[in-house]
Design a protein around this motif. Structure first.
Motif, short mmCIF file in Angstrom:
data_model
loop_
_atom_site.label_atom_id
_atom_site.label_comp_id
_atom_site.label_asym_id
_atom_site.label_seq_id
_atom_site.Cartn_x
_atom_site.Cartn_y
_atom_site.Cartn_z
N LEU A 275 2.49 15.08 -24.25
CA LEU A 275 1.33 14.30 -24.69
C LEU A 275 0.15 15.22 -24.99
O LEU A 275 -0.59 15.02 -25.97
CB LEU A 275 0.94 13.29 -23.60
N LEU A 276 -0.04 16.23 -24.14
CA LEU A 276 -1.14 17.16 -24.35
C LEU A 276 -0.94 17.97 -25.64
O LEU A 276 -1.90 18.19 -26.40
CB LEU A 276 -1.25 18.10 -23.14
N GLN A 277 0.30 18.36 -25.91
CA GLN A 277 0.57 19.09 -27.14
C GLN A 277 0.28 18.24 -28.37
O GLN A 277 -0.33 18.71 -29.35
CB GLN A 277 2.04 19.55 -27.15
N THR A 278 0.68 16.97 -28.33
CA THR A 278 0.42 16.06 -29.45
C THR A 278 -1.08 15.85 -29.63
O THR A 278 -1.59 15.83 -30.77
CB THR A 278 1.10 14.70 -29.20
N TRP A 279 -1.79 15.71 -28.53
CA TRP A 279 -3.25 15.49 -28.63
C TRP A 279 -3.95 16.71 -29.20
O TRP A 279 -4.88 16.59 -30.00
CB TRP A 279 -3.78 15.17 -27.23
N LEU A 280 -3.52 17.92 -28.82
CA LEU A 280 -4.13 19.13 -29.33
C LEU A 280 -3.87 19.30 -30.82
O LEU A 280 -4.70 19.85 -31.57
CB LEU A 280 -3.60 20.36 -28.57
N GLU A 281 -2.69 18.82 -31.30
CA GLU A 281 -2.34 18.97 -32.71
C GLU A 281 -2.98 17.89 -33.58
O GLU A 281 -3.39 18.16 -34.71
CB GLU A 281 -0.82 18.91 -32.87
N THR A 282 -3.04 16.65 -33.08
CA THR A 282 -3.48 15.53 -33.91
C THR A 282 -4.76 14.86 -33.43
O THR A 282 -5.37 14.10 -34.17
CB THR A 282 -2.39 14.46 -33.98
N GLY A 283 -5.15 15.13 -32.18
CA GLY A 283 -6.31 14.44 -31.61
C GLY A 283 -6.00 13.02 -31.21
O GLY A 283 -6.92 12.26 -30.89
N LEU A 284 -4.72 12.64 -31.19
CA LEU A 284 -4.31 11.26 -30.85
C LEU A 284 -3.35 11.28 -29.67
O LEU A 284 -2.66 12.27 -29.39
CB LEU A 284 -3.63 10.60 -32.06
N VAL A 285 -3.30 10.14 -28.98
CA VAL A 285 -2.32 9.93 -27.89
C VAL A 285 -1.50 8.70 -28.28
O VAL A 285 -1.81 7.58 -27.87
CB VAL A 285 -3.02 9.73 -26.53
N PRO A 286 -0.43 8.89 -29.04
CA PRO A 286 0.31 7.73 -29.55
C PRO A 286 1.15 7.03 -28.48
O PRO A 286 1.44 5.84 -28.59
CB PRO A 286 1.19 8.33 -30.65
N ARG A 287 1.55 7.77 -27.45
CA ARG A 287 2.41 7.16 -26.41
C ARG A 287 1.56 6.83 -25.19
O ARG A 287 1.57 7.51 -24.17
CB ARG A 287 3.54 8.13 -26.04
N LEU A 288 0.80 5.77 -25.32
CA LEU A 288 -0.13 5.38 -24.26
C LEU A 288 0.59 4.99 -22.96
O LEU A 288 0.14 5.37 -21.88
CB LEU A 288 -1.01 4.22 -24.74
N PRO A 289 1.71 4.24 -23.00
CA PRO A 289 2.39 3.92 -21.73
C PRO A 289 2.81 5.16 -20.95
O PRO A 289 2.72 5.19 -19.72
CB PRO A 289 3.60 3.10 -22.19
N THR A 290 3.27 6.20 -21.67
CA THR A 290 3.66 7.43 -21.00
C THR A 290 2.45 8.10 -20.36
O THR A 290 2.53 8.65 -19.25
CB THR A 290 4.34 8.39 -21.98
N ALA A 291 1.32 8.04 -21.05
CA ALA A 291 0.09 8.62 -20.50
C ALA A 291 -0.34 7.89 -19.24
O ALA A 291 -0.75 8.51 -18.25
CB ALA A 291 -1.01 8.58 -21.55
N VAL A 292 -0.23 6.55 -19.28
CA VAL A 292 -0.59 5.76 -18.10
C VAL A 292 0.36 6.08 -16.94
O VAL A 292 -0.06 6.23 -15.78
CB VAL A 292 -0.56 4.26 -18.43
N LEU A 293 1.67 6.20 -17.24
CA LEU A 293 2.65 6.51 -16.20
C LEU A 293 2.37 7.89 -15.60
O LEU A 293 2.43 8.05 -14.37
CB LEU A 293 4.05 6.48 -16.80
#
Length: 339
Positions: A275-293
């Motif tokens: 999730l951190l890698q995706t956020w650094l590349e796109t500025g987005l967190v598309p997998r919100l349930p995984t982030a909450v977990l």
């Protein structure tokens, strides 16, 4: 020519020796109780009672019948034992009742299946009294495959190894049913187990309070013909392993909950890295349930660590209370039995 000091030295040594002999003479002999928990041991129990009455003629042999469906109680009484009954099924319940009811200075506990050597009891008692120990374990030694099955032997070694890694490696046969206890041990032992896991509880109690313990190799033989074991290798093995895990949680809460916290934190970080890698590349967190977990797992990790810290303080207080209860019982000081 002898000086006055030279005459006084042997006289003083003689007086000291006489005083020591007098002190040894007035010391009381210990009251010895042989405790035999039994369930459907009609075939074996007469031999057990006879063996211990012969090896320890000054002792009283108590047989506690645990709802036997055969004539265990009758044949034990005929052999000369004091027979009592415990209605709650399970060896742990019987042990709790025996240690609560019986008043003695030395307790010899042995299974009622006639697999242990009664002639080793005097040596175990002497080791206990001479060394001022609180527990002596009869370490099983045998060449008979049927007496000590390979699965039982492996399970005992594995469980003893786990216990030694957590509580200290001072006992080599954790599951032996042949033990000698001091009164201090017997009357300060909480006896919370219900079944065969009571031997594990004996060992952990002694190691946790850092009590002086000893071991003595003893012969271990097959059951007599017509007698059958009540021990189930897998069922009772898992019960003992579960008991050991519960004791670790209860007596080592910081280590137990810190391990849980580390596992939760590792899982949380493993989920968070992509999730951190995706956020650094796109500025987005598309997998919100995984982030909450991932966040929830990290919170549980910190909560588990906090529980361990709190319970460690509570356990310390419990340990001090158990130690004070142990010290409230007078130390053994008895005349040793003759060799």
């Amino acid at each position: 020519m002898h000086t006055l000091g030279e005459w006084r030295m042997p006289q003083a040594e003689q007086v000291a020796g006489e005083a020591e002999q007098w002190e040894e003479a007035v010391r009381p002999a210990p009251r010895i109780a042989v405790l035999v928990p039994s369930y459907n041991e009609e075939v074996a129990i007469p031999r057990v009672v006879a063996g211990f009455r012969s090896a320890l003629p000054e002792a009283t042999v108590y047989v506690y019948d645990n709802n036997s469906s055969d004539r265990t109680a009758e044949v034990a009484a005929a052999a000369g034992a004091v027979v009592r009954r415990e209605a709650q099924q399970g060896k742990g319940h019987v042990v709790r009742r025996m240690l609560a009811d019986i008043e003695a200075d030395v307790y010899v506990m042995v299974d009622g299946d006639d697999t242990y050597d009664a002639t080793a009891a005097p040596a175990m008692i002497r080791l206990l009294l001479d060394g001022r120990l609180d527990m002596v374990t009869g370490v099983r030694v045998t060449d008979a495959a049927a007496a000590y099955r390979r699965g039982h032997r492996f399970g005992n070694r594995a469980l003893t190894g786990i216990m030694g890694a957590v509580f200290g490696n001072r006992v080599s046969d954790m599951l032996s049913g042949y033990r000698v206890f001091s009164r201090r041990f017997a009357k300060s032992f909480p006896a919370l187990a219900s079944g065969f896991e009571t031997e594990t509880e004996f060992t952990v109690h002694a190691l946790e309070l850092r009590l002086p313990v000893g071991e003595l190799p003893t012969a271990y033989r097959e059951r007599p013909p017509g007698s059958h074991s009540k021990l189930n290798t897998w069922r009772d093995g898992f019960r003992i392993l579960r008991m050991l895990a519960l004791l670790v949680r209860r007596e080592r809460p910081l280590g137990f909950f810190a391990t849980v916290a580390l596992a939760l934190a590792t899982l949380s970080i493993g989920l968070a890295v992509p999730l951190l890698q995706t956020w650094l590349e796109t500025g987005l967190v598309p997998r919100l349930p995984t982030a909450v977990l991932s966040t929830g797992l990290m919170l549980l990790s910190f909560l588990s660590l906090a529980c361990g810290l709190i319970l460690d303080t509570v356990t310390r207080g419990r340990l001090e209370a158990k130690r004070m209860a142990y010290l409230a019982i007078p130390a053994p000081d008895f005349r040793l039995p003759p060799r």
